[in-house]
Write a protein that holds these residues in place. Structure first.
Motif: not given
Length: 218
Positions: A32, A38-42, A22-24
Motif C-alpha cells: 500500500s 487494507i482488507v475489503s469485504y463485499a 462474498c469477496t475479500n
C-alpha cells in the motif's frame, strides 16, 4: 404465467447463491502507498445491507457468560465464558486496528455440523475474536481455541486477518457431526503482496516447518 414462473425460478436461483457471493481483497503494508494494511469485504446481495456493528470496550465480573446467536439465521447457540475485559469494535475492526473478514466455501458435506448443535458459528468467531485479540496471530489462536472448546457449527470458511504489521489468510472447516473442533491452516501473506478470495478455499500446499509464516492444526 409462464414468464412469471421463469422469472421467479431465476430469482430463487440467484437467492440460493447469495451466501456464496462474498469477496475479500487483502493488501499488505508493503503493497500500500502509505504502509497500511487494507482488507475489503463485499457481500454481493440485494438482501444484505451495510451494517457497522458497534461493541464498546467493557469489563465483566468473574463468571459472566456471553450469549451466542447464529449470524445468518439468528438461531440461539448457547453461552460461552466471557473474558474479564474486551476491546471496542466498529464493523470488522477493533481499537487496535485488527481486521477480520470472511468468505464461505462450504466444503465436503461429511464435515458439515449438526444443524441443531450448540457451539460457535463463523460470524460469532469474527466478532468475539475482535473483542479479545490485539494482533493477527492472537486472533488465529483465539479462533482455534473457541472453535475447539465450544464446537464449530458453520461450514468451511476463509478468514482474512490483518493487523498494522502483517496480514494472514486462514482456511477453517469443522470435523463433521459428533466430532468437536476444526481442521485449519493459516498462512502469512508476504509483505508487499496482495491476496484475494471469493468463496473458494485458498490454501492448497503449505510448509510444515515454518511457524513464522504458516500455522496449522496438529
Amino acid at each position: 404465467m409462464r414468464k412469471f414462473l421463469a422469472i421467479f425460478a431465476f430469482l430463487m436461483l440467484v437467492a440460493r447463491f447469495d451466501a456464496g457471493a462474498c469477496t475479500n481483497v487483502i493488501i499488505t503494508p508493503g503493497a500500500s502507498k502509505d504502509g497500511s494494511s487494507i482488507v475489503s469485504y463485499a457481500a454481493d446481495s440485494h438482501q444484505l445491507y451495510g451494517e457497522l456493528y458497534f461493541h464498546p470496550a467493557a469489563r465483566f465480573r468473574a463468571g459472566s457468560m456471553l450469549r451466542l446467536t447464529d449470524w445468518d439465521t439468528q438461531r440461539p447457540l448457547g453461552f460461552i465464558d466471557q473474558v474479564p475485559s474486551t476491546y471496542q469494535t466498529v464493523g470488522n475492526m477493533n481499537q487496535h486496528q485488527l481486521i477480520i473478514a470472511e468468505t464461505t466455501w462450504g466444503g465436503r458435506s461429511e464435515l458439515f455440523p449438526d444443524e441443531n448443535a450448540d457451539g460457535i458459528d463463523y460470524g460469532s468467531l469474527i466478532y468475539v475474536t475482535l473483542q479479545r485479540a490485539r494482533t493477527a496471530r492472537e486472533a488465529i489462536d483465539i479462533i482455534v481455541s473457541l472453535a475447539n472448546e465450544y464446537g464449530y457449527v458453520s461450514e468451511g470458511e476463509t478468514f482474512s486477518i490483518a493487523d498494522t504489521k502483517e496480514a494472514w489468510i486462514m482456511d477453517i472447516v469443522g470435523k463433521g457431526v459428533d466430532r468437536k473442533g476444526v481442521v485449519w491452516v493459516a498462512r502469512r501473506i508476504p509483505d508487499g503482496y496482495i491476496c484475494a478470495h471469493a468463496n473458494q478455499a485458498r490454501i492448497t500446499r503449505f510448509p510444515l516447518n515454518d511457524k513464522s509464516n504458516c500455522l496449522y492444526a496438529p
